[in-house]
Motif scaffolding. Structure first.
Motif, PDB file in Angstrom:
ATOM      1  N   LEU A   1       0.851  -1.207   0.000  1.00  0.00           N
ATOM      2  CA  LEU A   1       0.000   0.000   0.000  1.00  0.00           C
ATOM      3  C   LEU A   1       0.885   1.255   0.000  1.00  0.00           C
ATOM      4  N   ALA A   2       1.960   1.212   0.785  1.00  0.00           N
ATOM      5  CA  ALA A   2       2.876   2.360   0.818  1.00  0.00           C
ATOM      6  C   ALA A   2       3.572   2.530  -0.530  1.00  0.00           C
ATOM      7  N   ALA A   3       4.007   1.409  -1.112  1.00  0.00           N
ATOM      8  CA  ALA A   3       4.694   1.484  -2.414  1.00  0.00           C
ATOM      9  C   ALA A   3       3.763   2.056  -3.492  1.00  0.00           C
ATOM     10  N   ILE A   4       2.483   1.737  -3.391  1.00  0.00           N
ATOM     11  CA  ILE A   4       1.499   2.305  -4.329  1.00  0.00           C
ATOM     12  C   ILE A   4       1.451   3.825  -4.178  1.00  0.00           C
ATOM     13  N   LEU A   5       1.406   4.290  -2.926  1.00  0.00           N
ATOM     14  CA  LEU A   5       1.346   5.738  -2.676  1.00  0.00           C
ATOM     15  C   LEU A   5       2.609   6.436  -3.177  1.00  0.00           C
ATOM     16  N   VAL A   6       3.745   5.766  -3.010  1.00  0.00           N
ATOM     17  CA  VAL A   6       4.998   6.326  -3.522  1.00  0.00           C
ATOM     18  C   VAL A   6       4.930   6.424  -5.047  1.00  0.00           C
ATOM     19  N   ALA A   7       4.478   5.325  -5.678  1.00  0.00           N
ATOM     20  CA  ALA A   7       4.396   5.310  -7.141  1.00  0.00           C
ATOM     21  C   ALA A   7       3.424   6.370  -7.658  1.00  0.00           C
ATOM     22  N   GLU A   8       2.395   6.638  -6.867  1.00  0.00           N
ATOM     23  CA  GLU A   8       1.413   7.657  -7.269  1.00  0.00           C
ATOM     24  C   GLU A   8       1.882   9.078  -6.956  1.00  0.00           C
ATOM     25  N   GLY A   9       3.048   9.174  -6.325  1.00  0.00           N
ATOM     26  CA  GLY A   9       3.562  10.494  -5.974  1.00  0.00           C
ATOM     27  C   GLY A   9       2.898  11.122  -4.771  1.00  0.00           C
ATOM     28  N   ARG A  10       2.167  10.324  -4.016  1.00  0.00           N
ATOM     29  CA  ARG A  10       1.455  10.889  -2.862  1.00  0.00           C
ATOM     30  C   ARG A  10       2.272  10.760  -1.581  1.00  0.00           C
TER      31      ARG A  10
ATOM     32  N   ALA B   1       3.952   1.758  12.244  1.00  0.00           N
ATOM     33  CA  ALA B   1       4.285   3.167  11.952  1.00  0.00           C
ATOM     34  C   ALA B   1       3.963   3.476  10.489  1.00  0.00           C
ATOM     35  N   LEU B   2       4.277   2.526   9.599  1.00  0.00           N
ATOM     36  CA  LEU B   2       3.984   2.737   8.180  1.00  0.00           C
ATOM     37  C   LEU B   2       2.465   2.788   7.946  1.00  0.00           C
ATOM     38  N   GLY B   3       1.731   1.942   8.657  1.00  0.00           N
ATOM     39  CA  GLY B   3       0.271   1.998   8.570  1.00  0.00           C
ATOM     40  C   GLY B   3      -0.252   3.372   8.974  1.00  0.00           C
ATOM     41  N   TRP B   4       0.348   3.922  10.006  1.00  0.00           N
ATOM     42  CA  TRP B   4      -0.068   5.253  10.467  1.00  0.00           C
ATOM     43  C   TRP B   4       0.238   6.298   9.397  1.00  0.00           C
ATOM     44  N   ILE B   5       1.462   6.232   8.838  1.00  0.00           N
ATOM     45  CA  ILE B   5       1.850   7.163   7.763  1.00  0.00           C
ATOM     46  C   ILE B   5       0.841   7.084   6.612  1.00  0.00           C
ATOM     47  N   ILE B   6       0.513   5.865   6.211  1.00  0.00           N
ATOM     48  CA  ILE B   6      -0.431   5.645   5.105  1.00  0.00           C
ATOM     49  C   ILE B   6      -1.780   6.293   5.410  1.00  0.00           C
ATOM     50  N   SER B   7      -2.236   6.125   6.643  1.00  0.00           N
ATOM     51  CA  SER B   7      -3.538   6.689   7.011  1.00  0.00           C
ATOM     52  C   SER B   7      -3.505   8.202   7.083  1.00  0.00           C
ATOM     53  N   LYS B   8      -2.375   8.744   7.522  1.00  0.00           N
ATOM     54  CA  LYS B   8      -2.243  10.206   7.534  1.00  0.00           C
ATOM     55  C   LYS B   8      -2.296  10.761   6.109  1.00  0.00           C
ATOM     56  N   VAL B   9      -1.630  10.071   5.177  1.00  0.00           N
ATOM     57  CA  VAL B   9      -1.569  10.545   3.787  1.00  0.00           C
ATOM     58  C   VAL B   9      -2.931  10.438   3.115  1.00  0.00           C
ATOM     59  N   THR B  10      -3.637   9.374   3.390  1.00  0.00           N
ATOM     60  CA  THR B  10      -4.873   9.095   2.640  1.00  0.00           C
ATOM     61  C   THR B  10      -6.144   9.448   3.392  1.00  0.00           C
ATOM     62  N   GLY B  11      -6.050   9.592   4.718  1.00  0.00           N
ATOM     63  CA  GLY B  11      -7.264   9.791   5.504  1.00  0.00           C
ATOM     64  C   GLY B  11      -8.098   8.525   5.636  1.00  0.00           C
ATOM     65  N   LYS B  12      -7.506   7.399   5.330  1.00  0.00           N
ATOM     66  CA  LYS B  12      -8.244   6.127   5.392  1.00  0.00           C
ATOM     67  C   LYS B  12      -7.436   5.085   6.175  1.00  0.00           C
ATOM     68  N   SER B  13      -8.146   4.131   6.736  1.00  0.00           N
ATOM     69  CA  SER B  13      -7.468   3.051   7.442  1.00  0.00           C
ATOM     70  C   SER B  13      -6.867   2.086   6.422  1.00  0.00           C
TER      71      SER B  13
ATOM     72  N   ILE C   1      -4.038  -2.637 -12.213  1.00  0.00           N
ATOM     73  CA  ILE C   1      -4.802  -2.365 -10.987  1.00  0.00           C
ATOM     74  C   ILE C   1      -3.994  -1.523 -10.012  1.00  0.00           C
ATOM     75  N   ILE C   2      -2.731  -1.853  -9.855  1.00  0.00           N
ATOM     76  CA  ILE C   2      -1.835  -1.038  -9.036  1.00  0.00           C
ATOM     77  C   ILE C   2      -0.630  -0.673  -9.904  1.00  0.00           C
ATOM     78  N   PRO C   3       0.035   0.440  -9.608  1.00  0.00           N
ATOM     79  CA  PRO C   3       1.090   0.924 -10.506  1.00  0.00           C
ATOM     80  C   PRO C   3       2.232  -0.090 -10.662  1.00  0.00           C
ATOM     81  N   MET C   4       2.653  -0.263 -11.888  1.00  0.00           N
ATOM     82  CA  MET C   4       3.777  -1.154 -12.173  1.00  0.00           C
ATOM     83  C   MET C   4       5.005  -0.732 -11.367  1.00  0.00           C
ATOM     84  N   ALA C   5       5.177   0.577 -11.189  1.00  0.00           N
ATOM     85  CA  ALA C   5       6.349   1.077 -10.466  1.00  0.00           C
ATOM     86  C   ALA C   5       6.374   0.593  -9.020  1.00  0.00           C
ATOM     87  N   ALA C   6       5.189   0.393  -8.439  1.00  0.00           N
ATOM     88  CA  ALA C   6       5.137  -0.082  -7.054  1.00  0.00           C
ATOM     89  C   ALA C   6       5.712  -1.491  -6.964  1.00  0.00           C
ATOM     90  N   VAL C   7       5.338  -2.341  -7.916  1.00  0.00           N
ATOM     91  CA  VAL C   7       5.822  -3.719  -7.910  1.00  0.00           C
ATOM     92  C   VAL C   7       7.311  -3.750  -8.261  1.00  0.00           C
TER      93      VAL C   7
END
Lengths: 445, 445
Positions: free
Chosen positions: A170-179, A274-286, A346-352
Motif C-alpha cells: 500500500l505504501a509502495a502504491i502511494l509512492v508510485a502515485e507520488g502521494r 508506523a507505516l500503517g499510520w503514515i499511510i492513514s495520515k496521507v490518505t485519511g483512510k485506514s 490495478i496497481i502501478p507497475m512502479a510499485a511492484v
C-alpha cells in the motif's frame, strides 16, 4: 500431554493476543516433542465443537489457550470469533474463477531439506510443516491446491506478519502515485511521532526496516518492549491500574532510538504499524479501507478479508490480517504480473518494480538472519536475491506468499506450525518451493 | 452535555456489552432532552475518526461509551470492531438486484402519532425516530430507500432483538421439516436444561415465549437476572473473582421457574437463546451456520451478516445479529412471499404460515404490553393482528422488519433512537407504517 508450546507460559500471561504476530524470524526453533500434523488435526481434536463445547475442548483468549499449540491450529481460521475485527470488503462483484491444470506429479517431487542428508517429497513436507492450505499457481493457472486442518476453501486464515507485505505494498502504491515521498522524515507525515525514534527516520527506512529502534521482540526476555506493545494493542479492556499507552499509535510514540537509522535491517513489527499510520495520515483512510479499495475489490476476490483492531479500532498493520487461500493467490498473481489483473493495470507497475528491485543486502546481513543468507528486505517484502529473483511475504507459524518470477510461479502456504519462528519450517519449505519451481520450468522445455 | 442516556450509568458498569439487546419492550420511555437526530449525527460528531481519533471522540467498550447515546449511533454499524463475531456468509453468488420504482410522494404522507392531536409527515417521522436506514418494498420493488447517520448501502447495522425472529424462523423451518417437534419438552432436545426452568417447558412455549421464568429484564433493578445473563455472555475475559456461569448456555442452565408455563407471554431474551441451543442440538450447527445455509446464501444477499458471540463462540441468538438494510428487505420479501424467492421455494411455506397464524392473544394480553393492544407473539415474531394481518420483527432502539401482507409491503427500518425501548418510537412509527401501507393500497386502485 507431551506437547507443550515453548511459548505457552508467556502466552498465558495477561496479553496473549498479539504474541504470535510478533515473533522475530530468527528466533531459534527449539526441539520439542510436538504432536504431529496428523495427531494435532484441529477438527479431529474437536476444538470449540459441540453444543456446548466440552470444557477440555474450549479455547480461550483469557487463558491464552486459543493461541497455544495445538489449539492455535483451530484459532488461525477463527480469529474474528475471539477478537474484534474490521472488514476488508471484496465488493459486489462475482469472484473471478481460476483455470485449473492440476499436476498430480508435484506430490512426488523430491528435495533435500537444509542441513539434512536425506531427501523428502513435496507431499511429506506439507505434513512436516503443519500446512493448513497450499496453492500453487503456474502462469496464472492452479496446478496444485490442498486444504488441511481447519481451513477450507470457504474460510479465511490468519496470515500473521505476512500482513506487513500488504502494508508495504500500500505504501509502495502511494509512492508510485507520488502521494508519499519516501525520502521525507516520518515526522513530516506523523507529527505525533516527532519525539519518538521514528521522528528522524525517513519513510524509506521504515518501509525497509532499517530504523534503529530500542525495541526487542525477544520472547525470552520478560522486559522486552514487545510486551508493552502487545499490552497497548490488546483490544480488551485494560486491567485495573494499567498505566501504559492505549492502542498501537500511542505505543509508537514511546519507542526510543538506539543506534543510527539506515545502517542495518532490524525486523521489528512496530515499523509496519508506523507505516500503517503514515499511510492513514496521507490518505485519511485506514489500511483496511485502502486494502479493500485498492486491491480486495478489484481482482475478483471470493471472500472478504479482515484485520484485528486495537481498542481504538486501528487495524493491526503489522500482523492482523486474515484472508482466504485463493484470494492470497490472486494477490500474488497481481504482484507477479506487475500490478496487472486480467490485462488491466490495478496497481502501478512502479510499485511492484520497487519491491522486486530489493533492498540493501549489506543492511540485511547485519541483522543476523543466519538462515536467510544473502537475502534483502524491501517495502516489507523478503527478497531471496536468488537466481529466480524470488521474493516472499512471510508470517510466523509458516505463512507465505512466495513469488518466483522466473518460474512464473505463485505459491501460497497457510500453516499452523507449533513453532512460531519460520526458522523451524524454512529448511523443509524453501528448498521444496525451489524444487517445484525447477520442475515447472523443466516442464516448459 | 445535556444528553444523558437514561441507561448510561448502568451501561457503564462491568458488562455493558449486551445491555441494549436485552431491554424489555414495555420499559417506559423517559423524557429527556436528547440531542436531535441531526444534532447527534455520528459522522458529524466524528466518532472514531482521525489518525489518531481525538480522545473525546473515542468510543470504548471498557467504559460503556460505545453503546451510550449518542455514541451508539456510530457503534450500531461497527459492532464487530468492538466485539468478537462470527460470519454469516452470503456465499459466492452475485447479489440479486432489486427493481426500483421510487415514489417521491411518500415523504409527504401524513399520519397522526399515537396520543397526539397533530399530524406528522413520513419524512418528519424518520428524523423523529433517529432512523439510520429505511427501505420500503411494494410488490417486491423498492419504492423508498434512504440512509442516515453512519449507515450506508455498503455496511451492516446491529438489529438487536430483531435477531430473535431469525432464531424463531430457523426453528419454524425445522418444525415444518419434521425435524423439531414443538410439543416435546425442551429437555428432550437439551438434557442440560432439565433442571432449569426450561426443562419442563415445551419447545412451542419457548418459541412463543410463554415460559414461566424467574428472569427479570428490568434495568431499574440492579438485582435483575439480566445482569447475570449479560455477565455470562460477555465475551471478554471475566474479571478476577468472577464465579458465575460462562457463556449463554451455562447461564440458561441456572434459570429458575416462576409460575406455570403456557399461560402468559413474557418477553424474555433467554427464550431465544434457549431456542438457539435447541436448534443447534437438532442440527449440529450453530445458528450462524444455519442462517447462512438456509437463507443468507440463497436469496442474493449483498453483504455477509454476522453475530456477536460469547467467550465460547456461541452466537447471541437473542440479539447479536448485524445485517445490511437491503438484505433484511430480501429476507422480509422471502417471508411475505411465503418462503419463495424469485419463484423458488427456499424455506417451507408451512414455516411462514405458522408465523402468520399468530399466537395467543390472551397470553399476550397478560404481559402488560399496554402499547401493543391486541397483538400476539408467534415463533419470535410480533403479530399485530390488525386488518392487514401485519407482523414484525422488532429490536430495541427502533429496529424493525414490518410485513404488511394486505398491502404487499415489506418495510425495514434500522435506527439508533436514544431510548432503547420501542415504546419510545412506536407512537411515531407504527401509525406511519400504516399510512404508507394505506397509500400503497390506494395507489393500486
Amino acid at each position: 500431554m507431551r506437547q507443550i508450546h515453548f511459548l505457552s507460559k508467556i502466552e498465558k500471561g495477561l496479553f496473549p493476543v498479539l504474541v504470535a504476530c510478533l515473533v522475530t524470524p530468527n528466533l531459534q526453533a527449539q526441539q520439542h516433542d510436538f504432536l504431529s500434523a496428523k495427531e494435532s488435526d484441529p477438527i479431529k481434536m474437536g476444538w470449540m465443537q459441540g453444543f456446548p463445547t466440552p470444557k477440555e475442548k474450549v479455547l480461550s483468549v483469557a487463558d491464552g489457550s486459543f493461541f497455544s499449540f495445538p489449539g492455535l491450529r483451530y484459532s488461525v481460521v477463527h480469529m474474528r470469533e475471539f477478537l474484534p475485527t474490521v472488514n476488508v470488503s471484496r465488493g459486489p462483484d462475482k469472484p473471478a474463477p481460476f483455470t485449473y491444470e492440476l499436476d498430480p506429479k508435484i506430490d512426488a517431487l523430491e528435495f533435500l531439506p537444509w542441513g539434512e542428508n536425506k531427501t523428502m517429497t513435496w507431499e511429506q513436507s506439507l505434513w512436516k510443516n503443519y500446512t493448513d492450505g497450499i496453492l500453487i499457481l503456474h502462469k496464472g493457472k492452479i496446478v496444485y491446491e490442498r486444504y488441511f486442518g481447519a481451513l477450507t476453501e470457504k474460510n479465511v486464515h490468519a496470515v500473521m506478519s505476512l500482513t506487513k507485505s500488504f502494508t508495504g505494498t500500500l505504501a509502495a502504491i502511494l509512492v508510485a502515485e507520488g502521494r508519499l515521498d519516501p525520502n521525507k522524515l516520518v515526522s513530516f507525515y506523523v507529527p505525533e511521532l516527532k519525539k519518538s525514534a521514528f521522528g528522524d527516520a525517513t519513510v524509506r527506512q521504515v518501509m525497509d526496516m532499517t530504523t534503529a529502534l530500542k525495541y526487542s521482540e525477544d520472547y525470552a526476555d520478560p522486559k522486552a518492549e514487545l510486551w508493552d506493545f502487545s499490552a497497548a494493542g490488546n483490544p480488551f479492556p485494560k486491567p485495573k491500574g494499567y498505566k501504559g499507552p492505549v492502542g498501537y499509535y500511542a505505543y509508537l510514540e514511546t519507542v526510543k532510538k538506539q543506534g543510527k537509522h539506515g545502517e542495518a535491517f532490524g525486523y521489528k513489527t512496530v515499523n509496519s504499524d508506523a507505516l500503517g499510520w503514515i499511510i492513514s495520515k496521507v490518505t485519511g483512510k485506514s489500511v483496511a479501507q485502502l486494502l479493500s479499495e485498492n486491491i480486495w475489490s478489484k481482482i475478483g476476490m471470493e471472500e472478504d478479508a479482515y484485520y484485528q483492531v486495537d481498542a481504538l479500532g486501528v487495524p493491526f498493520a503489522g500482523g492482523g490480517l486474515s484472508a482466504g487461500l485463493r484470494d492470497l493467490g490472486r494477490f500474488g498473481q497481481l504482484i507477479l504480473d506487475m500490478g496487472k489483473w486480467h490485462g488491466k493495470q490495478i496497481i502501478p507497475m512502479a510499485a511492484v518494480a520497487d519491491i522486486e528491485k530489493g533492498g540493501s543486502k549489506e543492511a540485511f546481513a547485519k541483522s543476523g538472519h543466519s538462515g536467510l543468507k544473502g537475502w534483502s528486505y524491501r517495502d516489507m517484502w523478503w527478497i531471496t536475491e536468488n537466481a529466480d529473483s524470488a521474493f516472499a511475504a512471510r508470517g510466523v507459524h509458516g505463512q507465505t506468499i512466495y513469488i518466483d518470477p522466473k518460474a512464473e510461479m505463485v505459491l501460497v502456504r497457510l500453516a499452523s506450525h507449533p513453532v512460531a519462528a519460520n526458522s523451524a519450517n524454512d529448511p523443509y519449505s524453501l528448498p521444496a518451493y525451489q524444487a517445484v519451481a525447477n520442475y515447472l520450468m523443466r516442464k516448459e522445455k
